[in-house]
Design a protein around this motif. Structure first.
Motif, PDB file in Angstrom:
ATOM      1  N   ALA A 104       0.805  -1.214   0.000  1.00 57.86           N
ATOM      2  CA  ALA A 104       0.000   0.000   0.000  1.00 57.86           C
ATOM      3  C   ALA A 104       0.841   1.268   0.000  1.00 57.86           C
ATOM      4  O   ALA A 104       0.335   2.349   0.190  1.00 57.86           O
ATOM      5  N   ALA A 105       2.160   1.137  -0.189  1.00 60.45           N
ATOM      6  CA  ALA A 105       3.019   2.316  -0.185  1.00 60.45           C
ATOM      7  C   ALA A 105       2.825   3.098  -1.479  1.00 60.45           C
ATOM      8  O   ALA A 105       3.199   2.643  -2.550  1.00 60.45           O
ATOM      9  N   LYS A 106       2.207   4.265  -1.362  1.00 57.84           N
ATOM     10  CA  LYS A 106       1.998   5.148  -2.513  1.00 57.84           C
ATOM     11  C   LYS A 106       1.253   4.434  -3.640  1.00 57.84           C
ATOM     12  O   LYS A 106       1.623   4.518  -4.806  1.00 57.84           O
ATOM     13  N   GLY A 107       0.211   3.724  -3.312  1.00 58.23           N
ATOM     14  CA  GLY A 107      -0.573   3.053  -4.338  1.00 58.23           C
ATOM     15  C   GLY A 107      -0.450   1.550  -4.230  1.00 58.23           C
ATOM     16  O   GLY A 107       0.580   1.024  -3.825  1.00 58.23           O
ATOM     17  N   ALA A 108      -1.506   0.851  -4.613  1.00 56.84           N
ATOM     18  CA  ALA A 108      -1.546  -0.599  -4.425  1.00 56.84           C
ATOM     19  C   ALA A 108      -0.750  -1.329  -5.501  1.00 56.84           C
ATOM     20  O   ALA A 108      -0.663  -0.899  -6.647  1.00 56.84           O
ATOM     21  N   ILE A 109      -0.179  -2.450  -5.095  1.00 53.59           N
ATOM     22  CA  ILE A 109       0.466  -3.376  -6.020  1.00 53.59           C
ATOM     23  C   ILE A 109      -0.154  -4.745  -5.785  1.00 53.59           C
ATOM     24  O   ILE A 109      -0.211  -5.222  -4.654  1.00 53.59           O
ATOM     25  N   SER A 110      -0.629  -5.356  -6.846  1.00 56.57           N
ATOM     26  CA  SER A 110      -1.217  -6.686  -6.758  1.00 56.57           C
ATOM     27  C   SER A 110      -0.240  -7.699  -7.341  1.00 56.57           C
ATOM     28  O   SER A 110       0.348  -7.475  -8.404  1.00 56.57           O
ATOM     29  N   TYR A 111      -0.049  -8.815  -6.611  1.00 56.86           N
ATOM     30  CA  TYR A 111       0.788  -9.907  -7.092  1.00 56.86           C
ATOM     31  C   TYR A 111      -0.087 -11.152  -7.179  1.00 56.86           C
ATOM     32  O   TYR A 111      -0.510 -11.686  -6.153  1.00 56.86           O
ATOM     33  N   ARG A 112      -0.364 -11.611  -8.386  1.00 58.14           N
ATOM     34  CA  ARG A 112      -1.204 -12.793  -8.571  1.00 58.14           C
ATOM     35  C   ARG A 112      -0.331 -13.929  -9.097  1.00 58.14           C
ATOM     36  O   ARG A 112       0.265 -13.839 -10.167  1.00 58.14           O
ATOM     37  N   GLN A 113      -0.269 -14.989  -8.322  1.00 62.10           N
ATOM     38  CA  GLN A 113       0.646 -16.097  -8.579  1.00 62.10           C
ATOM     39  C   GLN A 113      -0.010 -17.203  -9.387  1.00 62.10           C
ATOM     40  O   GLN A 113      -1.172 -17.541  -9.172  1.00 62.10           O
ATOM     41  N   VAL A 114       0.749 -17.781 -10.300  1.00 63.41           N
ATOM     42  CA  VAL A 114       0.284 -18.951 -11.046  1.00 63.41           C
ATOM     43  C   VAL A 114       0.468 -20.172 -10.150  1.00 63.41           C
ATOM     44  O   VAL A 114       1.591 -20.569  -9.842  1.00 63.41           O
ATOM     45  N   GLY A 115      -0.642 -20.736  -9.704  1.00 65.74           N
ATOM     46  CA  GLY A 115      -0.593 -21.889  -8.805  1.00 65.74           C
ATOM     47  C   GLY A 115      -0.768 -21.470  -7.363  1.00 65.74           C
ATOM     48  O   GLY A 115      -0.239 -20.449  -6.929  1.00 65.74           O
ATOM     49  N   ASP A 116      -1.511 -22.270  -6.626  1.00 65.47           N
ATOM     50  CA  ASP A 116      -1.774 -21.960  -5.226  1.00 65.47           C
ATOM     51  C   ASP A 116      -0.605 -22.361  -4.342  1.00 65.47           C
ATOM     52  O   ASP A 116      -0.215 -21.651  -3.431  1.00 65.47           O
ATOM     53  N   PRO A 132      -1.036   3.729 -10.502  1.00 69.51           N
ATOM     54  CA  PRO A 132      -0.179   4.905 -10.707  1.00 69.51           C
ATOM     55  C   PRO A 132       0.467   5.376  -9.402  1.00 69.51           C
ATOM     56  O   PRO A 132      -0.201   5.528  -8.385  1.00 69.51           O
ATOM     57  N   GLY A 133       1.778   5.550  -9.441  1.00 68.41           N
ATOM     58  CA  GLY A 133       2.513   5.993  -8.268  1.00 68.41           C
ATOM     59  C   GLY A 133       2.934   4.888  -7.328  1.00 68.41           C
ATOM     60  O   GLY A 133       3.690   5.124  -6.380  1.00 68.41           O
ATOM     61  N   ALA A 134       2.466   3.653  -7.557  1.00 69.62           N
ATOM     62  CA  ALA A 134       2.810   2.544  -6.662  1.00 69.62           C
ATOM     63  C   ALA A 134       4.311   2.276  -6.708  1.00 69.62           C
ATOM     64  O   ALA A 134       4.941   2.336  -7.759  1.00 69.62           O
ATOM     65  N   ASP A 135       4.863   1.967  -5.550  1.00 65.47           N
ATOM     66  CA  ASP A 135       6.314   1.845  -5.393  1.00 65.47           C
ATOM     67  C   ASP A 135       6.597   0.703  -4.426  1.00 65.47           C
ATOM     68  O   ASP A 135       5.914   0.567  -3.412  1.00 65.47           O
ATOM     69  N   THR A 136       7.594  -0.124  -4.722  1.00 68.96           N
ATOM     70  CA  THR A 136       7.927  -1.214  -3.805  1.00 68.96           C
ATOM     71  C   THR A 136       8.628  -0.718  -2.550  1.00 68.96           C
ATOM     72  O   THR A 136       8.847  -1.497  -1.622  1.00 68.96           O
ATOM     73  N   GLY A 137       8.983   0.560  -2.509  1.00 72.95           N
ATOM     74  CA  GLY A 137       9.539   1.138  -1.288  1.00 72.95           C
ATOM     75  C   GLY A 137      10.916   1.732  -1.479  1.00 72.95           C
ATOM     76  O   GLY A 137      11.651   1.370  -2.398  1.00 72.95           O
ATOM     77  N   ARG A 138      11.256   2.660  -0.593  1.00 71.50           N
ATOM     78  CA  ARG A 138      12.562   3.312  -0.683  1.00 71.50           C
ATOM     79  C   ARG A 138      13.707   2.356  -0.382  1.00 71.50           C
ATOM     80  O   ARG A 138      14.810   2.515  -0.894  1.00 71.50           O
ATOM     81  N   VAL A 139      13.446   1.379   0.495  1.00 70.67           N
ATOM     82  CA  VAL A 139      14.475   0.381   0.795  1.00 70.67           C
ATOM     83  C   VAL A 139      14.455  -0.665  -0.318  1.00 70.67           C
ATOM     84  O   VAL A 139      13.447  -1.348  -0.520  1.00 70.67           O
TER      85      VAL A 139
END
Length: 202
Positions: A104-116, A132-139
Motif C-alpha cells: 500500500a506504499a503510494k498506491g496498491a500493487i497486486s501480485y497474482r501467482q500462477v498456482g496456489d 499509478p505511483g505505486a512503489d515497492t519502497g525506498r528500501v
C-alpha cells in the motif's frame, strides 16, 4: 516418532529428519498470504534471512525457525507434520491466479501467482499490477535467486543497483535478485507485468 512436545524433542527431530525446510517454509508463508518482507518484519529478522532459508542456503537453528514460524503464526509441531502435495495442475484460468499480497506504499500493487502451492516447484510466475505511483519502497529489495519480467502495459521504472530505466510495453528486465532493486509505476496509467523468479523467493 516421539511427539514434538518440547524444544529437545524438536531439536532431535529436526536433526534426524530429511525435510526440505526451505520449501516447507515457502509453502506455509504462501498459504498464509505473506510476502518474505512481511514475514521477516513480523518475525524480527531480515528479508535476506527468509530468502536464504527458503533457498536452502542456510539451515536455521530450532530457535531461529520457531521465531520465524511465530510470525506466521504456526507451531513447530504443525510445521513438521505438514505433508503438502506438489501441485500437478498444468493450466490456470485468469480467475485461478492466487493473490499473494498487496503493498500500500503510494498506491496498491497486486501480485497474482500462477498456482496456489509452490511446494516442490523451482519457478514462480506472477502477474503484477501497479497502480499509478505505486512503489515497492525506498528500501531496495534483495533476495536469493534470479528474476525477470516483461511489461505488458503502462510504464515501469526499474532500478537495479545504481542503474535506472523506464520500461514500456514489450520492454523487459532480467537480473540476479541479490542486486538491490526497486519497482515504481510512473505515468497516469496502471502498469501490468508478467514476471518470473527462480527459486520462488517472493
Amino acid at each position: 516418532m516421539a511427539p514434538l512436545r518440547d524444544p529437545q524433542h524438536l531439536k532431535r527431530a529436526f536433526s534426524r529428519m530429511s525435510i526440505d525446510v526451505g520449501a516447507r517454509l515457502r509453502f506455509v508463508r504462501a498459504r498464509h498470504g505473506l510476502s518474505q518482507r512481511t514475514l521477516a518484519k513480523r518475525a524480527g529478522v531480515t528479508n535476506s534471512a527468509i530468502s536464504l532459508i527458503e533457498a536452502n542456503r542456510v539451515n536455521p537453528s530450532v530457535g531461529a525457525l520457531k521465531r520465524i514460524l511465530d510470525g506466521v503464526p504456526i507451531g513447530m509441531a504443525e510445521f513438521f507434520a505438514l505433508e503438502p502435495e506438489p501441485e500437478r495442475k498444468a493450466f490456470f484460468a485468469a480467475e485461478d491466479l492466487t493473490e499473494i499480497g498487496r503493498r500500500a506504499a503510494k498506491g496498491a500493487i497486486s501480485y497474482r501467482q500462477v498456482g496456489d502451492s509452490l511446494f516442490g516447484r523451482k519457478l514462480q510466475i506472477l502477474k503484477e499490477r501497479y497502480e499509478p505511483g505505486a512503489d515497492t519502497g525506498r528500501v531496495p529489495l534483495s533476495h536469493e535467486g534470479e528474476e525477470g519480467g516483461i511489461v505488458l502495459s503502462g510504464r515501469l521504472e526499474v532500478t537495479v543497483d545504481a542503474e535506472r530505466r523506464i520500461l514500456g510495453p514489450g520492454d523487459a528486465y532480467s537480473f540476479d535478485s541479490r542486486r538491490p532493486h526497486r519497482f515504481r509505476c510512473v505515468g497516469p496509467n496502471p502498469c501490468e507485468v508478467v514476471s518470473a523468479c527462480t527459486p520462488p523467493s517472493f
